[in-house]
Design a protein around this motif. Sequence first.
Motif, PDB file in Angstrom:
ATOM      1  N   VAL A  46      30.067  81.406  26.178  1.00 33.99           N
ATOM      2  CA  VAL A  46      30.341  81.080  26.412  1.00 33.99           C
ATOM      3  C   VAL A  46      30.473  81.949  28.099  1.00 33.99           C
ATOM      4  O   VAL A  46      30.782  82.982  28.881  1.00 33.99           O
ATOM      5  CB  VAL A  46      32.273  82.027  26.638  1.00 33.99           C
ATOM      6  N   LYS A  47      28.853  82.462  27.985  1.00 32.50           N
ATOM      7  CA  LYS A  47      28.659  83.528  28.712  1.00 32.50           C
ATOM      8  C   LYS A  47      27.630  82.717  30.196  1.00 32.50           C
ATOM      9  O   LYS A  47      27.195  81.214  29.680  1.00 32.50           O
ATOM     10  CB  LYS A  47      26.960  83.955  29.077  1.00 32.50           C
ATOM     11  N   LEU A  49      24.897  82.081  33.038  1.00 29.72           N
ATOM     12  CA  LEU A  49      23.049  82.321  33.433  1.00 29.72           C
ATOM     13  C   LEU A  49      23.133  84.051  33.585  1.00 29.72           C
ATOM     14  O   LEU A  49      22.136  84.340  32.678  1.00 29.72           O
ATOM     15  CB  LEU A  49      22.336  81.122  34.112  1.00 29.72           C
ATOM     16  N   GLN A  50      23.874  84.499  34.475  1.00 32.68           N
ATOM     17  CA  GLN A  50      23.334  85.914  35.330  1.00 32.68           C
ATOM     18  C   GLN A  50      23.738  86.848  34.231  1.00 32.68           C
ATOM     19  O   GLN A  50      22.886  88.050  34.313  1.00 32.68           O
ATOM     20  CB  GLN A  50      24.104  86.163  36.482  1.00 32.68           C
ATOM     21  N   ASP A  51      24.419  86.658  33.085  1.00 33.30           N
ATOM     22  CA  ASP A  51      25.347  87.138  32.181  1.00 33.30           C
ATOM     23  C   ASP A  51      23.497  88.001  30.747  1.00 33.30           C
ATOM     24  O   ASP A  51      23.071  88.439  30.184  1.00 33.30           O
ATOM     25  CB  ASP A  51      26.093  87.136  31.093  1.00 33.30           C
ATOM     26  N   VAL A  52      22.916  86.754  30.958  1.00 31.74           N
ATOM     27  CA  VAL A  52      22.041  86.470  30.044  1.00 31.74           C
ATOM     28  C   VAL A  52      20.502  88.134  30.577  1.00 31.74           C
ATOM     29  O   VAL A  52      20.166  88.795  29.397  1.00 31.74           O
ATOM     30  CB  VAL A  52      21.106  84.842  30.217  1.00 31.74           C
ATOM     31  N   PHE A  53      20.190  87.705  31.716  1.00 26.37           N
ATOM     32  CA  PHE A  53      19.586  89.240  32.231  1.00 26.37           C
ATOM     33  C   PHE A  53      20.293  90.237  33.000  1.00 26.37           C
ATOM     34  O   PHE A  53      19.331  91.031  33.354  1.00 26.37           O
ATOM     35  CB  PHE A  53      18.830  88.205  33.926  1.00 26.37           C
ATOM     36  N   ASN A  54      21.087  90.867  32.202  1.00 28.44           N
ATOM     37  CA  ASN A  54      22.185  91.218  32.302  1.00 28.44           C
ATOM     38  C   ASN A  54      21.803  92.176  31.389  1.00 28.44           C
ATOM     39  O   ASN A  54      22.180  92.401  30.029  1.00 28.44           O
ATOM     40  CB  ASN A  54      23.166  91.465  33.060  1.00 28.44           C
ATOM     41  N   PHE A  58      25.747  93.094  26.034  1.00 27.71           N
ATOM     42  CA  PHE A  58      25.720  92.952  24.994  1.00 27.71           C
ATOM     43  C   PHE A  58      26.140  91.354  24.135  1.00 27.71           C
ATOM     44  O   PHE A  58      25.623  90.414  24.166  1.00 27.71           O
ATOM     45  CB  PHE A  58      25.672  93.961  23.634  1.00 27.71           C
ATOM     46  N   LEU A  59      27.784  91.705  24.025  1.00 29.09           N
ATOM     47  CA  LEU A  59      28.258  90.423  23.327  1.00 29.09           C
ATOM     48  C   LEU A  59      29.362  89.691  23.664  1.00 29.09           C
ATOM     49  O   LEU A  59      29.765  88.578  23.786  1.00 29.09           O
ATOM     50  CB  LEU A  59      28.600  91.111  21.878  1.00 29.09           C
ATOM     51  N   ILE A  60      30.204  90.750  24.790  1.00 29.97           N
ATOM     52  CA  ILE A  60      31.113  90.420  25.702  1.00 29.97           C
ATOM     53  C   ILE A  60      30.434  90.072  27.182  1.00 29.97           C
ATOM     54  O   ILE A  60      30.224  91.080  27.862  1.00 29.97           O
ATOM     55  CB  ILE A  60      32.727  91.369  25.818  1.00 29.97           C
ATOM     56  N   PRO A  61      30.968  88.607  27.794  1.00 28.08           N
ATOM     57  CA  PRO A  61      30.484  88.614  28.967  1.00 28.08           C
ATOM     58  C   PRO A  61      31.405  88.875  29.900  1.00 28.08           C
ATOM     59  O   PRO A  61      32.259  88.651  29.667  1.00 28.08           O
ATOM     60  CB  PRO A  61      29.981  87.146  28.571  1.00 28.08           C
ATOM     61  N   GLN A  62      30.423  88.950  30.872  1.00 34.55           N
ATOM     62  CA  GLN A  62      30.769  89.602  31.717  1.00 34.55           C
ATOM     63  C   GLN A  62      31.769  88.570  32.681  1.00 34.55           C
ATOM     64  O   GLN A  62      32.619  88.234  33.249  1.00 34.55           O
ATOM     65  CB  GLN A  62      30.461  90.761  32.916  1.00 34.55           C
ATOM     66  N   ASN A  63      30.888  87.871  33.106  1.00 36.60           N
ATOM     67  CA  ASN A  63      30.870  86.633  33.904  1.00 36.60           C
ATOM     68  C   ASN A  63      31.729  84.727  32.645  1.00 36.60           C
ATOM     69  O   ASN A  63      30.592  84.215  32.500  1.00 36.60           O
ATOM     70  CB  ASN A  63      29.946  85.743  35.107  1.00 36.60           C
ATOM     71  N   PHE A  64      32.788  85.528  32.673  1.00 42.61           N
ATOM     72  CA  PHE A  64      32.943  84.450  31.053  1.00 42.61           C
ATOM     73  C   PHE A  64      33.047  82.800  32.199  1.00 42.61           C
ATOM     74  O   PHE A  64      33.593  82.798  32.813  1.00 42.61           O
ATOM     75  CB  PHE A  64      34.669  84.441  30.504  1.00 42.61           C
TER      76      PHE A  64
END
Length: 305
Positions: A46-47, A49-54, A58-64
């Motif tokens: 549920v991440k 793509l921009q969360d991957v490079f942030n 770590f576990l909880i995505p910022q951009n769901f």
Amino acid sequence: MIQNNTIQKWLKRSKGFLLNICMAFILIGVCYVILSPIFGIISNSVKDLQDVFNPLIFLIPQNFTLDNLRYAWQHMDYVSTLAATMGFSIGMAAIHVLITSMVGYGFARFKFPGSNLLFGLMIITIVVPVQTYMVPLFMQFRFFGIFGLEANLIDSYLSIALLTITGVGLRSGLYIYIFRQFFKGLPKEIEEAAFIDGASTFRTYATVMVPNAMSAIITVFLFAFVWHYNDTFYTSLLVTNNRLMAVMLTTVGTQFSIMESVRDHSAIQLVVFAGIVLAIIPILTIYMFLQRHFVEGMERSGIVG
């Protein structure tokens, strides 16, 4: 004297308290090892793509986002794939239960010349990896002959069904062992009462032993269902053109990359994680309803403890 008894009680309580703490740490460590990858897969599914490079996430995505699940659903053809996989897995699991329960009952209750040798050979099938005889297995069904007739059973589910029906299918040796141990634990008096009433051996098995073995039946059914659901070896070797769930998982990334013209490996991997989540949901749902019977069957068959 009273003081010594007090000291002994205190030491006993302290020992029990320390033992409980050690057990808690061990259980927490085991749970972390088992659950951490699952939580990681769910998080990545549920991440954005921009969360991957942030590095701060770590576990909880910022951009769901549900886009990864949508792409995986689409490129796996999820509904038809799940229906085909469930039908195949349930059918094979049902055959496993029928065949291995009869064989396990025979090993548990009947003694005949060579029975111990046959049981030992059956145990060997659990230990020997199937990869060691994959070439003869393939050739057997490529040039399958019976009653003087020859047929090519490759790319046919009949090949896997024949292995299951003859008791040498996926993990059949383990299922036979589970039933044998379970039936050995049942009292012989219930069979003797049936024999006195005039019941035949098969009727005793079907009407007396099977109803008393429901926990073992559920255990074997779950094992067989999950292993067929996740199997890629037999299906890739004998049914090369299948569209079952485990095989579709291996191709969903490629399908997404081609159909959506995506070359970013990280984006492709997020869709693969989403496909894994979709694949494990049916397994977890079934286990939630049957886990009590599963644990009971494992304990009574002697697999644990």
